[in-house]
Structures are given as C-alpha cells and as structure tokens.
Design an enzyme around this catalytic site. Structure first.
Site, PDB file in Angstrom:
ATOM      1  N   GLU A 180       0.862  -1.055   0.194  1.00 57.92           N
ATOM      2  CA  GLU A 180       0.192   0.025   0.053  1.00 57.92           C
ATOM      3  C   GLU A 180       0.972   1.273   0.017  1.00 57.92           C
ATOM      4  O   GLU A 180       0.552   2.208  -0.716  1.00 57.92           O
ATOM      5  CB  GLU A 180      -1.094  -0.042   0.963  1.00 57.92           C
ATOM      6  CG  GLU A 180      -2.004  -1.185   1.045  1.00 57.92           C
ATOM      7  CD  GLU A 180      -2.876  -0.993  -0.136  1.00 57.92           C
ATOM      8  OE1 GLU A 180      -3.288   0.008  -0.806  1.00 57.92           O
ATOM      9  OE2 GLU A 180      -3.494  -1.824  -0.646  1.00 57.92           O
ATOM     10  N   HIS A 194      -6.759  -5.846 -10.329  1.00 61.44           N
ATOM     11  CA  HIS A 194      -5.874  -6.775  -9.389  1.00 61.44           C
ATOM     12  C   HIS A 194      -5.721  -8.331 -10.299  1.00 61.44           C
ATOM     13  O   HIS A 194      -5.144  -9.018  -9.864  1.00 61.44           O
ATOM     14  CB  HIS A 194      -6.592  -7.112  -8.374  1.00 61.44           C
ATOM     15  CG  HIS A 194      -6.642  -6.153  -7.209  1.00 61.44           C
ATOM     16  ND1 HIS A 194      -7.625  -4.895  -7.385  1.00 61.44           N
ATOM     17  CD2 HIS A 194      -5.773  -5.765  -6.249  1.00 61.44           C
ATOM     18  CE1 HIS A 194      -7.438  -4.145  -6.242  1.00 61.44           C
ATOM     19  NE2 HIS A 194      -6.153  -4.580  -5.628  1.00 61.44           N
TER      20      HIS A 194
END
Length: 342
Positions: free
Chosen positions: A168, A265
């Site tokens: 992240e 993703h």
C-alpha cells in the site's frame, strides 16, 4: 500540462474478491460485504476528484517520521493520535504493527533504493487503524495508510502482514515517481500500478526476512485471511493457483490468459510473474538487482503505460544500470518474453 492521477484509494483486497465472497455469503454477512463494496466505490470517487495530495511534514533523509491514529471504528480520518516517532509501543497490537511496518518499508526504500520516504522528499508516514467496523480491507488514500480490522470470519486484520503494508505504501511511491502523477488506475496501467505494489511488497518482506529468491514464498497477503477463505491473495510465482491462494483466484500468469476489461488486480498477475521470472533468472536476493531495475523503470513510465511500455522501461533500466547487452538486460527481456508481452 494535464496531470493524470490514479483513481485511488488503492485497496489490497480487490472489489471482485469481495463481490464473490458476498455472493457466497448470506444474511448479515452478505449485507456487510455489499456495504463495504459501496464504501470502497465512494472512496475511489472521492480520491479521483481530489487530485494529488499535498505532501505531509518533510524531514531529512534517514530520519523517520511516523504517526499512527485510531479511527475508533469510524470513517473520519485520520482519527485520534495514539503513537508518534518518539513514543514507546502501546498496548494496541494493530497500532504497533502499523508503526513497525511503516518503519521497515521506510528503511528498505532509504537503505536499498536511497529514497527519502514515500515522496522522495522526506514525507511523514501517517497511518490510521481500526477503520470502520469489521472492515475487510487496507488502502492508501493518496496521503496516508488506512487499515480495517477484518471481520474475523473472512479476514483477520491487515497490519500484521508486512507485504500488505509495503504494497500500500508503494502506491504512494508510484504516485510520486511516475512522471505525470502516477499510473492511471484502469486497464493495463492500473494493473501495472497494482503489480508495482505487489513487487515491492514482496521484496520488502523478503528483505526483512533475509530470504533469497529461491527461499521466498512469493505470496502476497499470506496470513490476512482465515483458512475458510484461503492462504493468500496472490502468487507471483504461479498466478491463479487456487491451492496457493484462494478459490476465486482468477489471475493469469501470461498474456494468453489476459482478461479484456478485467479488474486491475486480475491482470496484474502478468507483470507480477514477469518480475518473479526476472528475479529468478538474476538469482540471489531480489533487492540486489531485480528490485532496483524495477524501481528505476518507474521514472521511465507515463500515466497510461501499457505492459509493453513496462517491458521496455525495465529493459532500459537494466541497460542503464548494467550496460547494453548485459546478462541482466537479457534476463529482464527474457522474463517479459516468457509471459508473452514482448
């Protein structure tokens, strides 16, 4: 000049995964997952409208500046300040894990890649824990880290996985490094955005554990989900292998399985696998050659970069670092060829 910005927040758990889990659930659990999907969509829209965030407190190279806040299960950020750089550990495990994970990620970028924090200029790293109620995700919102606790049934929490934290925070690195404001969070550029975060999430985990490329598991998010869901979110060594990850894993490892219009993703499995193959060809530790090459390639990309652009940029970076015609450049070229991009 028009500045492109990625439509983030960039979440560790794909919306497609939450949607599949919601379909399989019933009653209150299904409703909770659908509500989280709605909140994720709202946050993405909020971020897209806001543009690049102004950097936080700037400090000198090698000097960490971490703060952790407690959202107290609300959605107003950042929450109550509960730990600063000079404070001792607290009794809340999530606070300490967020603090330590940010520190390890900072140290990796500073010591290995000579980068001064997320933005390259000493930006302070802010994190908020206990976001919302039983929230099944963690995300970078353009200016800080945010962690949910998980619901305990599907996900167990997100601060205890170092690769999730590094993943992240790397969205921030990408945001501040790719000329033009980062990689647009859609299509192949969006999949590259996710892949870059998986790459450095995996490398930071390996660096912290002092693992060679052959000893590493190359799994992303191992340990954040319950056995009822699976073992990990993704495998860079074998994308789409549900025995290693979870039953709904639909990641392709090569362009033969590329999903037109697929989730970022999903298609990120292709550049993920290219990095894995390059790292295996280069051998040793992933942070010795492979990661510095991928890191240097970030500055050679543009917001709408394709997989082919990434292949060209990483080969160019390998040539800049090791020379045209070098074995390193050939290894990188070969990796992208194996996944069908070049």
């Amino acid at each position: 000049m028009h500045i492109h910005t990625p439509a983030c927040p960039c979440f560790i758990i794909p919306s497609s995964m939450l949607r599949k889990l919601a379909i399989q659930a019933d009653g209150a659990e299904r409703q909770r997952l659908l509500e989280q999907l709605e909140r994720s969509a709202f946050l993405r829209g909020q971020r897209a409208a806001s543009g690049l965030a102004a950097p936080g407190l700037l400090v000198a190279p090698g000097v960490r500046h971490r703060t952790v806040y407690d959202a107290h299960h609300g959605t107003r950020l950042p929450g109550k300040l509960v730990r600063t750089e000079t404070a001792a550990p607290v009794t809340d495990t999530a606070v300490n894990e967020a603090f330590d994970g940010a520190g390890t990620t900072y140290d990796f970028y500073q010591q290995i890649l000579k980068r001064n924090s997320i933005d390259g200029r000493g930006m302070g790293i802010d994190s908020s824990v206990h976001y919302s109620k039983r929230f099944n995700n963690a995300f970078w919102n353009g200016r800080q880290m945010v962690y949910g606790d998980g619901d305990g049934k599907l996900f167990t929490g997100f601060t205890h996985a170092l690769d999730v934290i590094a993943h992240e925070l790397t969205h921030g690195v990408t945001q501040y490094t790719v000329p033009g404001g980062g990689l647009v969070y859609d299509g192949q550029s969006g999949a590259l955005n996710e892949s870059m975060s998986d790459v450095f999430g995996a490398v930071v985990k390996q660096w912290h554990a002092k693992q060679t490329v052959r000893k590493a598991d190359w799994l992303i998010g191992a340990g954040i989900m319950t056995p009822a869901v699976g073992k990990a979110l993704r495998s860079m060594a074998d994308p789409g292998n549900a025995k290693l990850t979870w039953s709904g894993d639909d990641q392709p490892g090569t362009m033969r399985g590329y999903v037109e219009g697929g989730d970022v993703h999903t298609n990120s499995g292709i550049p993920n696998h290219a990095f894995y193959l390059a790292a295996m060809k280069l051998g040793g530790h992933s942070w010795d050659k492979a990661a510095p090459i991928w890191y240097q390639a970030l500055s050679l990309l543009h917001p709408d970069a394709t997989f082919a652009d990434a292949a060209q940029a990483t080969v160019k970076a390998a040539e800049l670092r090791h020379g045209a015609g070098s074995g390193e450049a050939a290894a990188v070229q070969g990796a992208w060829h194996e996944v069908g991009v070049v």
